[in-house]
Design a protein around this motif. Sequence first.
Motif, mmCIF file in Angstrom:
data_model
loop_
_atom_site.group_PDB
_atom_site.id
_atom_site.type_symbol
_atom_site.label_atom_id
_atom_site.label_comp_id
_atom_site.label_asym_id
_atom_site.label_seq_id
_atom_site.Cartn_x
_atom_site.Cartn_y
_atom_site.Cartn_z
ATOM 1 N N GLU A 1 27.612 31.971 53.193
ATOM 2 C CA GLU A 1 26.772 32.503 52.402
ATOM 3 C C GLU A 1 26.968 33.310 50.894
ATOM 4 O O GLU A 1 26.640 33.410 49.922
ATOM 5 N N THR A 2 28.633 33.860 51.210
ATOM 6 C CA THR A 2 28.877 34.662 50.146
ATOM 7 C C THR A 2 29.559 33.704 49.429
ATOM 8 O O THR A 2 29.211 33.778 47.995
ATOM 9 N N LEU A 3 30.275 32.456 49.551
ATOM 10 C CA LEU A 3 30.376 31.595 48.749
ATOM 11 C C LEU A 3 29.457 30.899 48.048
ATOM 12 O O LEU A 3 29.596 30.630 46.801
ATOM 13 N N ALA A 4 28.037 30.718 48.455
ATOM 14 C CA ALA A 4 26.946 29.866 47.849
ATOM 15 C C ALA A 4 26.637 31.109 46.828
ATOM 16 O O ALA A 4 26.262 30.588 45.894
ATOM 17 N N LEU A 5 26.558 32.336 46.938
ATOM 18 C CA LEU A 5 26.160 33.275 46.084
ATOM 19 C C LEU A 5 27.102 33.255 44.948
ATOM 20 O O LEU A 5 26.716 33.444 43.890
ATOM 21 N N LEU A 6 28.554 33.372 45.353
ATOM 22 C CA LEU A 6 29.504 33.310 44.208
ATOM 23 C C LEU A 6 29.195 32.104 43.253
ATOM 24 O O LEU A 6 29.525 32.180 41.997
#
Length: 86
Positions: free
Chosen positions: A68-73
């Motif tokens: 989820e963090t990578l998707a938001l980044l």
Amino acid sequence: PVYRLRAGPNGERSEAGCYRFSMRYLLLSDIHANLTAFEAVLRHARLKRWDRALFLGDAVGYYPQPVETLALLRELAPEVALVGNH
């Protein structure tokens, strides 16, 4: 920085015929997959205007939400994204 432009977006014309204007950067680093904290930082950052995002590394590690963090980044499309050591 000084750029040669025909019309300055928000700056004054200098003696050399150039327009000066500022560029705001959103600097991010050491997120470590802490999605809750990352979202809080982005909520605050969205109250301000920035022109470009730069990511200085360590997106994952330690916390449980790397996907989820990578998707938001990725949604931010940073101009520069360094890997870091995590």
